[in-house]
Design a protein around this motif. Structure first.
Motif, PDB file in Angstrom:
ATOM      1  N   GLU A   1       0.283   4.899  -7.570  1.00  0.00           N
ATOM      2  CA  GLU A   1      -0.644   3.701  -8.222  1.00  0.00           C
ATOM      3  C   GLU A   1      -1.637   3.600  -7.569  1.00  0.00           C
ATOM      4  N   LEU A   2      -1.842   4.073  -6.130  1.00  0.00           N
ATOM      5  CA  LEU A   2      -3.012   3.948  -5.350  1.00  0.00           C
ATOM      6  C   LEU A   2      -3.313   5.315  -4.931  1.00  0.00           C
ATOM      7  N   ASN A   3      -4.633   5.412  -4.489  1.00  0.00           N
ATOM      8  CA  ASN A   3      -5.110   6.652  -3.976  1.00  0.00           C
ATOM      9  C   ASN A   3      -5.409   6.496  -2.701  1.00  0.00           C
ATOM     10  N   GLN A   4      -5.886   7.440  -1.849  1.00  0.00           N
ATOM     11  CA  GLN A   4      -5.935   7.492  -0.355  1.00  0.00           C
ATOM     12  C   GLN A   4      -7.404   6.514  -0.052  1.00  0.00           C
ATOM     13  N   GLY A   5      -8.141   6.799  -0.885  1.00  0.00           N
ATOM     14  CA  GLY A   5      -9.520   5.969  -0.746  1.00  0.00           C
ATOM     15  C   GLY A   5      -9.346   4.635  -0.716  1.00  0.00           C
ATOM     16  N   GLN A   6      -8.446   3.965  -1.762  1.00  0.00           N
ATOM     17  CA  GLN A   6      -8.183   2.661  -1.913  1.00  0.00           C
ATOM     18  C   GLN A   6      -7.267   2.293  -0.416  1.00  0.00           C
ATOM     19  N   VAL A   7      -6.336   3.075  -0.081  1.00  0.00           N
ATOM     20  CA  VAL A   7      -5.741   2.633   1.252  1.00  0.00           C
ATOM     21  C   VAL A   7      -6.561   2.553   2.157  1.00  0.00           C
TER      22      VAL A   7
ATOM     23  N   PHE B   1      -8.256  -0.600   2.263  1.00  0.00           N
ATOM     24  CA  PHE B   1      -7.384  -1.701   2.931  1.00  0.00           C
ATOM     25  C   PHE B   1      -7.305  -1.598   4.293  1.00  0.00           C
ATOM     26  N   LEU B   2      -7.069  -0.417   5.072  1.00  0.00           N
ATOM     27  CA  LEU B   2      -7.091  -0.204   6.592  1.00  0.00           C
ATOM     28  C   LEU B   2      -8.407  -0.749   7.255  1.00  0.00           C
ATOM     29  N   ALA B   3      -9.448  -0.349   6.691  1.00  0.00           N
ATOM     30  CA  ALA B   3     -10.776  -0.898   7.120  1.00  0.00           C
ATOM     31  C   ALA B   3     -10.816  -2.406   7.202  1.00  0.00           C
TER      32      ALA B   3
ATOM     33  N   ASP C   1      -9.366   2.066  11.672  1.00  0.00           N
ATOM     34  CA  ASP C   1     -10.157   3.255  11.341  1.00  0.00           C
ATOM     35  C   ASP C   1      -9.082   4.176  10.804  1.00  0.00           C
ATOM     36  N   PRO C   2      -9.072   4.662   9.417  1.00  0.00           N
ATOM     37  CA  PRO C   2      -7.925   5.478   9.017  1.00  0.00           C
ATOM     38  C   PRO C   2      -8.315   7.064   9.779  1.00  0.00           C
ATOM     39  N   ALA C   3      -9.195   7.373  10.181  1.00  0.00           N
ATOM     40  CA  ALA C   3      -9.509   8.481  10.888  1.00  0.00           C
ATOM     41  C   ALA C   3      -9.044   8.791  12.102  1.00  0.00           C
ATOM     42  N   LYS C   4      -8.837   7.724  12.655  1.00  0.00           N
ATOM     43  CA  LYS C   4      -8.006   7.563  14.072  1.00  0.00           C
ATOM     44  C   LYS C   4      -6.540   7.363  14.073  1.00  0.00           C
ATOM     45  N   LEU C   5      -6.049   7.339  13.034  1.00  0.00           N
ATOM     46  CA  LEU C   5      -4.424   6.987  13.119  1.00  0.00           C
ATOM     47  C   LEU C   5      -3.882   8.410  13.085  1.00  0.00           C
TER      48      LEU C   5
ATOM     49  N   GLN D   1       0.952  -1.354  -0.206  1.00  0.00           N
ATOM     50  CA  GLN D   1      -0.169  -0.008  -0.042  1.00  0.00           C
ATOM     51  C   GLN D   1       0.916   1.278  -0.151  1.00  0.00           C
ATOM     52  N   MET D   2       1.872   1.446   0.864  1.00  0.00           N
ATOM     53  CA  MET D   2       2.480   2.315   0.776  1.00  0.00           C
ATOM     54  C   MET D   2       3.443   2.706  -0.624  1.00  0.00           C
ATOM     55  N   CYS D   3       3.988   1.708  -0.993  1.00  0.00           N
ATOM     56  CA  CYS D   3       4.642   1.822  -2.358  1.00  0.00           C
ATOM     57  C   CYS D   3       3.721   2.324  -3.277  1.00  0.00           C
ATOM     58  N   GLY D   4       2.296   1.924  -3.508  1.00  0.00           N
ATOM     59  CA  GLY D   4       1.268   2.513  -4.297  1.00  0.00           C
ATOM     60  C   GLY D   4       0.931   3.751  -4.192  1.00  0.00           C
ATOM     61  N   LEU D   5       0.971   4.455  -2.853  1.00  0.00           N
ATOM     62  CA  LEU D   5       1.049   5.863  -2.593  1.00  0.00           C
ATOM     63  C   LEU D   5       2.129   6.669  -3.162  1.00  0.00           C
ATOM     64  N   ALA D   6       3.374   5.869  -2.877  1.00  0.00           N
ATOM     65  CA  ALA D   6       4.596   6.560  -3.363  1.00  0.00           C
ATOM     66  C   ALA D   6       4.773   6.707  -4.606  1.00  0.00           C
TER      67      ALA D   6
END
Length: 316
Positions: free
Chosen positions: A89-95, A98-100, A105-109, A81-86
């Motif tokens: 290749e991936l957007n924040q919604g897709q990540v 994945f976290l969900a 909860d990405p909002a709590k990180l 996922q991190m390499c995809g963001l870097a």
């Protein structure tokens, strides 16, 4: 076939190279430009006792220290996922999805302070550095056998001699592990490209460190970390440049944490379970203290000045 996590992390961004044929050439013109920033001068002082030490293990340890870990472990799925963001290749919604799926909860990180912060804080430079360090160190660790094996369902029949009299041979379904040749054929070229990129960038860093004689081990390590961080975007691009095309690979060994294979282009990748040696056309390209066939030594301020007087013979 579902692409496995580590393979996915290694292959992100490589698909764009389809049809691009760039063979490995060891000429100086292939090396990336040196970083524009001028490193700070040596601070250890000229009175320290220096020893010439190989640059490769210092740089290698620096890059390992930049590699993200999660609960003290490497996590191929998170790093995919991190390499995809870097690499975009991936957007924040897709990540976030994945976290969900991992009940996170990405909002709590938190934006900083957590190993997972780089997945949600939009720090592109940090994501690039983390991805580059992860890929660079991936070829210097024992490969995960699960990345090259697949589970296959088979049916075993009870041998006729062991069946009860008058009973039909019983068929029992079972699952066995077999070599996943398709996954292996996808991964070996990337392994080779990563090892070559390591040689390129590590040699560049070593050449820059040599311009700062007399630093301590800790200072050289910090400088190597800073240089790799600045060169991380170049490193990711270097993997693309070094991807072999039209090369046939033959696996020599794949067991006990070892991965050894040769390419028809004269490459020989040899990870024995502990150390990596990459040979290119009979020249040691990475390993045993050498980078691109050269020995890079650093004049390390290894002992403090008090040792200097002990080296002078006492007067009679």
């Amino acid at each position: 076939m579902q692409v496995k996590p580590l393979i996915a992390a290694l292959l992100i961004g490589i698909a764009a190279l389809a049809g691009c044929r760039q063979e490995h050439t060891p000429q100086a013109a292939q090396q990336p430009a040196a970083p524009s920033q001028t490193p700070p001068p040596a601070v250890a002082g000229d009175d320290a006792v220096r020893l010439n030490l190989p640059a490769l293990p210092i740089i290698r340890n620096a890059v390992f220290s930049l590699t993200p870990t999660f609960n003290g472990q490497r996590d191929p799925q998170i790093m995919s996922q991190m390499c995809g963001l870097a690499r975009g290749e991936l957007n924040q919604g897709q990540v976030n999805t994945f976290l969900a799926q991992r009940s996170i909860d990405p909002a709590k990180l938190p934006k900083t302070g957590s190993p997972l912060s780089l997945l949600v804080n939009g720090d592109k430079a940090g994501q690039i550095t983390g991805c580059a360090a992860y890929l660079a160190t991936s070829v210097m660790l024992a490969p995960d056998a699960n990345e090259y094996m697949k589970s296959v369902a088979v049916t075993e029949k009870t041998p006729a001699g062991k069946a009860k009299p008058g009973a039909k041979p019983e068929a029992k379904p079972t699952t066995v592990q077999q070599l996943d040749t398709k996954a292996l054929s996808m991964t070996l070229p990337v392994k080779l490209a990563v090892a070559r990129a390591n040689a390129d960038i590590f040699a560049l860093i070593a050449s820059q460190l040599q311009r700062q004689p007399g630093l301590t081990l800790g200072e050289y390590r910090n400088q190597a970390m800073q240089l790799f961080t600045r060169l991380a975007p170049v490193y990711l691009q270097r993997i693309k440049v070094q991807m072999p095309s039209g090369v046939r690979f033959d696996v020599v060994r794949l067991d006990g944490g070892a991965l050894v294979f040769r390419g028809s282009d004269g490459s020989f990748f040899d990870f024995d379970g502990t150390n990596l040696r990459l040979t290119q056309s009979d020249v040691l390209w990475f390993g045993e203290g050498k980078l691109m066939g050269q020995e890079y030594s650093l004049p390390v301020a290894y002992f403090d000045s008090s040792v200097q007087q002990l080296l002078v013979p006492a007067k009679p």
